[in-house]
Design an enzyme around this catalytic site. Structure first.
Site, short mmCIF file in Angstrom:
data_model
loop_
_atom_site.label_atom_id
_atom_site.label_comp_id
_atom_site.label_asym_id
_atom_site.label_seq_id
_atom_site.Cartn_x
_atom_site.Cartn_y
_atom_site.Cartn_z
N THR A 955 0.73 -1.04 0.02
CA THR A 955 -0.08 -0.03 0.05
C THR A 955 0.77 1.43 -0.01
O THR A 955 0.53 2.44 -0.34
CB THR A 955 -1.07 0.27 1.07
OG1 THR A 955 -0.26 -0.22 2.28
CG2 THR A 955 -1.83 -1.24 1.03
N CYS A 956 2.13 1.14 0.79
CA CYS A 956 2.84 2.45 0.74
C CYS A 956 3.34 2.80 -0.79
O CYS A 956 3.56 4.06 -0.76
CB CYS A 956 4.36 2.18 1.34
SG CYS A 956 5.10 0.82 0.85
N SER A 957 3.42 1.97 -1.81
CA SER A 957 3.76 2.50 -3.15
C SER A 957 2.97 1.87 -4.42
O SER A 957 3.01 2.06 -5.47
CB SER A 957 5.16 1.82 -3.40
OG SER A 957 5.03 0.23 -3.19
N VAL A 988 3.46 -3.91 3.09
CA VAL A 988 4.27 -2.71 3.02
C VAL A 988 5.42 -2.82 2.04
O VAL A 988 5.85 -1.66 1.79
CB VAL A 988 4.59 -2.08 4.11
CG1 VAL A 988 3.39 -1.78 5.11
CG2 VAL A 988 5.56 -2.90 4.90
#
Length: 988
Positions: A955-957, A988
């Site tokens: 989800t971070c990228s 993540v």
């Protein structure tokens, strides 16, 4: 001519004895038959003057005192006039004369040669009091001179007497129909029947309800909407005539001159009841008596002081009710009374034969009013502009369009006398007529160019910042109709800018009157007004770019006026779409800044720049506001960039995210100048926006179940609102606001379903029944029932001013809801539920929200837009997700990629939203992060036996880790399972 009153020299010397006839048996009224008709006359306390022979001859008789102390009429003397005289007026010590050329002369007893008075030109009316005089010019200017002991010159407080004409500046721009003067007071009557008085008011002769002198014109509000068409003044009393034939009098009643069957003074206009139904057509006031003429009866009624026979009733005594003047019936049958006059202690009635009726009035050009623009004038301009008469037309255009009074008096709505209804909510204008007139002007470029030149060069620079009344503000409604024509022809930009500056120069009180008129404009004319400034506003943003984004004053006025118009539009009963205010040039400018600015470039911006931009929010659409938000975000990041290392990353556990967040916020002090960074415990990855997005999505769920409880969900709507039971609460409402502010600052979605009311309150807007209806439909429906249902049905409910256990007003339990107060009950109920019951809770929340989002650009948004910013957008463009996707380890043509998009396209809407949650942590899209801008990455998830693995998401990228499945069916099975159990498969 009939005459009666103080006249010991029969016939005033106008005729020989055989031309004088006693008009009744007691000889109180004389009939004077002159060879050349008298076209005008005036009488003062010491002089009587006549105009004869179509203005070629003026004769004057000064009053003299005989040996017994009585006033007698002296010998009638001719006056040597070089110009034709149209009108004259007598004061105590001199006479003023008005020539056909519009010049003013004065005459004293010591000389029979008129002398020119100052530089007055184009005068159309004159009037004298005892010791002061007034003149009205064709372009609507009023000049006064003489004694100013009681403010009768109208020049303002403390102004001395003067014997040279001075402009009455406060009447500037008012289109006048009449000026008149009494002893030491004066009046002006507008084309729409508004009355202004000034000067001495010792007996209430100004009709203002008191006895205080006025040094400047004051509106006689009591006469508003009464369709006043004439005003006449005595020494201390005043009479007013309406179009319907009613007579109102006020001031001194000492001699019965008010006609109210009493000797009492009247401080406000009072209807003369005895004349009700008679339909009076003329009024005239002498020193202490009054005449009224009823044309249909051919009767003159008189009342007031009668000691010298000035009432013409055969009895030399005062009279406090209107009674007929005793005119010979035989003479009346043969003659038509044209006009009545009264002055000093004299009374007159000018007559003509039936064949000549009205001829003298037309010949003398009496009754001229302020010049106005009409169809005939426009037709002559456009038909003759190419001929030798062009120079004359240029002069006429200059006279017309340089005069504020002229434009204010033009285009009156005379259908059913609507112009007489002029008020704070009705301009009295027919703007459709104005639109057609200017459209016709545009047929000749030469004429339109000249009009544009005069308006810009003279008219706009002459607009005062304190025009008096609605009639002085009409020009601000008329000019946009002219600009509409100019702007269509790609001209008028500078005129529009100057016009905006004139609007912004208005004093606050006058501006509020203009706002009221804007509020009631018909939709098509209000839209024209907005378009006028909208068409020029892009120039402001062009200049802003040209000058390096420094705050620019050029064309700023047009945007400021747009701001005011937007506020008006929000409060109009029928408003126009907000898109009418949006300036697309602003979007391009802001996008260019974001695209081209390097890190250091943001330093050229300033707090003044953003302050100015924030105020101009009405010209920005939602996307532009988002661009401003991003600009300010980057500006503040650069401004405080040196503090970035001081802001620790927020370390939270997925299981206790809310508790960890509260703990972090309590320990971080007051420094929230930098965006929030998030790191989940036991997980790798840097927060590039995705982790923050997921973090706030988790918080949204936890906030609804937290203890102590801060929010409660309404069952009927599913929306969250502040709990009214705040027992055990310490700083939780403040921290809730802080988190919401932080979510907005980080451009993240907080999955909390607040009602629109919250965002209205944050923006300082009032809440309404519709807001309660969104939050609690059942309660709102009950309140609507109270408002709409027949009272007999509502009354049976036995309602009192209570909301559950709360009193809406003191002792509300004992106050029943009635037909008259039910609206108040509903308003108080709404206020209690949305405001008072959660007052402290919201105050803490608001404080935290402001702290959490230090960017002030959020105040630019509408409540609906702000709600979308915080709660996310659901306007999904799923095709854009594929168009912008990037690949690592795969190519777009690979079978696995082709299969993935086939499976995704076959997902239902809910399944696609679950995939979005799996990929980003939320199924709501932050405003400004639409799918068209999101760059999803699809990367290969290695392994020898791909079918044994499930997809994963970083989800971070915003990255999908996709195994290379052997078949499309396997891909579909594994992907559906993953998005359904995304808490397990997220990474993540």
């Amino acid at each position: 001519m009939f005459s009666w009153g103080e006249n010991t020299r029969d016939g005033f010397g106008l005729v020989k004895s055989n031309g004088l006839v006693k008009a009744n048996t007691d000889g109180c009224v004389n009939f004077i038959h002159t060879k050349s008709p008298i076209t005008h006359l005036s009488s003062g306390n010491k002089v009587v003057a006549f105009i004869r022979n179509n203005g070629k001859q003026v004769s004057v008789a000064w009053m003299q005192e005989d040996k017994d102390g009585r006033m007698i009429t002296g010998k009638l003397k001719p006056v040597e006039c070089r110009e034709r005289i149209l009108a004259l007026s007598c004061s105590d010590a001199h006479i003023i004369l008005l020539s056909e050329e519009g010049r003013v002369f004065y005459l004293t007893q010591s000389s029979n040669v008129p002398r020119p008075l100052g530089n007055l030109n184009q005068v159309i009316q004159i009037a004298c009091g005892d010791q002061h005089s007034i003149a009205l010019t064709q372009d609507g200017k009023v000049f006064t001179w003489g004694q100013n002991s009681s403010g009768q010159l109208g020049l303002g407080k403390g102004e001395p007497s003067t014997f040279s004409p001075q402009p009455v500046k406060s009447l500037s721009g008012i289109p006048l129909a009449q000026i008149t003067a009494g002893g030491d007071h004066s009046f002006a009557l507008t084309l729409s029947g508004a009355v202004f008085g000034w000067g001495k008011n010792s007996a209430g002769q100004l009709g203002l309800g008191d006895t205080i002198d006025r040094p400047a014109p004051a509106p006689v509000d009591c006469l508003n909407l009464k369709k006043t068409i004439a005003v006449s003044c005595g020494v201390e009393h005043t009479a007013v005539l309406t179009k319907g034939g009613l007579v109102f009098t006020f001031g001194s009643g000492r001699y019965g001159q008010l006609g109210h069957n009493s000797l009492r003074d009247e401080l406000r206009p009072r209807l003369v009841a005895e004349l009700w139904g008679a339909k009076v057509t003329q009024i005239a006031c002498g020193r202490n008596h009054t005449l009224t003429f009823v044309g249909s009866f051919k009767k003159i009624y008189s009342f007031g002081h009668g000691e010298l026979g000035q009432l013409g009733n055969g009895v030399k005594m005062d009279q406090s009710v209107p009674l007929p003047v005793q005119l010979s019936q035989g003479r009346i049958d043969d003659q038509q009374i044209e006009q009545t006059f009264a002055g000093g202690n004299h009374s007159f009635a000018l007559c003509s034969s039936a064949q000549e009726s009205g001829k003298w009035l037309n010949d003398s050009h009496l009754g001229k009013v302020t010049r106005t623009l009409d169809d005939d004038i426009i037709n002559s301009w456009i038909s003759e502009c190419d001929s030798k008469s062009w120079r004359k037309i240029q002069k006429e255009i200059t006279k017309t369009f340089s005069s504020v009074s002229c434009l204010n008096g033009s285009f009156l709505d005379k259908r059913r006398d609507k112009h007489y209804q002029t008020s704070l909510k009705h301009s009295g204008l027919d703007l459709s007529f104005a639109r057609l007139a200017f459209k016709k002007l545009a047929k000749k470029d030469k004429v339109l160019a000249e009009v544009e030149n005069v308006v810009q060069r003279i008219l706009l620079t002459s607009l005062r910042k304190d025009p008096i009344g609605v009639e002085g503000l009409r020009v601000y409604l008329i000019i946009p109709e002219l600009l509409r024509v100019l702007l269509k022809q790609q001209r008028g930009i500078d005129v529009t800018e100057a016009f905006a500056a004139a609007i912004l120069r208005l004093n606050p009180d006058q501006f509020q009157v203009l706002v009221g008129l804007w509020s009631t404009l018909p939709v098509k004319h209000f839209r024209t007004l907005v378009k006028t400034f909208h068409s020029v506003s892009p120039e402001y943003f062009c200049m802003l770019e040209m000058k390096g984004y420094a705050v620019n004053k050029q064309f700023e006025g047009t945007v400021k006026v747009m701001e005011r118009l937007y506020e008006v539009n929000c409060n109009r009963r029928i408003n126009i779409s907000a898109s009418n205010f949006h300036v697309n040039r602003a979007n391009r400018m802001l996008q260019n800044m974001l695209n081209t600015f390097l890190y250091s470039d943001y330093r050229i911006l300033s707090e003044d720049f953003f302050y100015s931009i924030h105020r101009q929010s009405c010209v920005f659409n939602t996307e532009a506001k988002c661009l401003v938000y991003l600009l300010e975000f980057k500006y503040r990041f650069v401004l405080h960039g040196h503090l970035a290392f001081l802001v620790p990353t927020l370390h939270v556990s997925r299981e206790t995210a809310l508790e960890d967040a509260f703990q972090h916020l309590r320990q971080s002090g007051n420094d929230f100048t930098m965006p929030l960074k998030v790191k989940f415990q036991a997980e790798n990855g840097m927060d590039q926006g995705g982790l923050s997005l997921e973090f706030f999505s988790l918080l949204g769920r936890e906030l609804l179940t937290m203890e102590p409880k801060t929010l409660e969900v309404y069952e009927n709507s599913g929306l969250a609102w502040f709990t009214t039971d705040d027992g055990g609460i310490t700083d939780e409402f403040y921290l809730l606001g802080l988190l919401c502010g932080k979510a907005l600052y980080n451009q993240c979605v907080l999955n909390l379903c607040f009602p629109l009311a919250l965002f209205k309150k944050l923006l300082g807007l009032s809440t309404t029944l519709d807001d309660l209806k969104e939050l609690s439909p059942t309660e709102a429906s009950s309140l609507q029932y109270v408002l709409d249902e027949d009272w007999e049905v509502v009354e049976a409910l036995d309602l009192v001013f209570m909301d559950k256990e709360k009193e809406l007003i003191p002792n509300g339990e004992a106050v029943p809801v009635t037909r008259d107060n039910r609206k108040k009950y509903v308003d108080l109920y709404i206020d209690m539920n949305l405001n008072k019951s959660v007052q402290s809770q919201f105050a803490d929340f608001e404080k935290g929200f402001h702290k959490g989002c230090p960017i002030q650009a959020w105040r630019m948004f509408l409540p609906e837009e702000l709600m979308t910013l915080l709660q996310g957008d659901d306007n999904y463009e799923w095709d854009k997700l594929r168009e912008n996707a990037k690949y690592h380890g795969y190519r777009p043509t690979d079978t696995i990629i082709q299969n993935f998009w086939i499976v995704f396209s076959e997902f239902s809407e809910e399944q696609k939203k679950k995939f979005l949650t799996f990929l980003t942590g939320t199924d709501r899209l932050p405003r400004g992060r639409s799918l068209s801008e999101m760059q999803m990455k699809i990367t290969s998830l290695g392994g020898t036996d791909a079918d044994e693995y499930y997809p994963k998401a970083q989800t971070c990228s915003v990255t999908l880790c996709l195994p290379n499945y052997s078949s499309i069916d396997t891909l579909q099975e594994k992907l559906l399972y993953a998005i359904t159990h995304c808490d397990v498969f997220g990474d993540v």
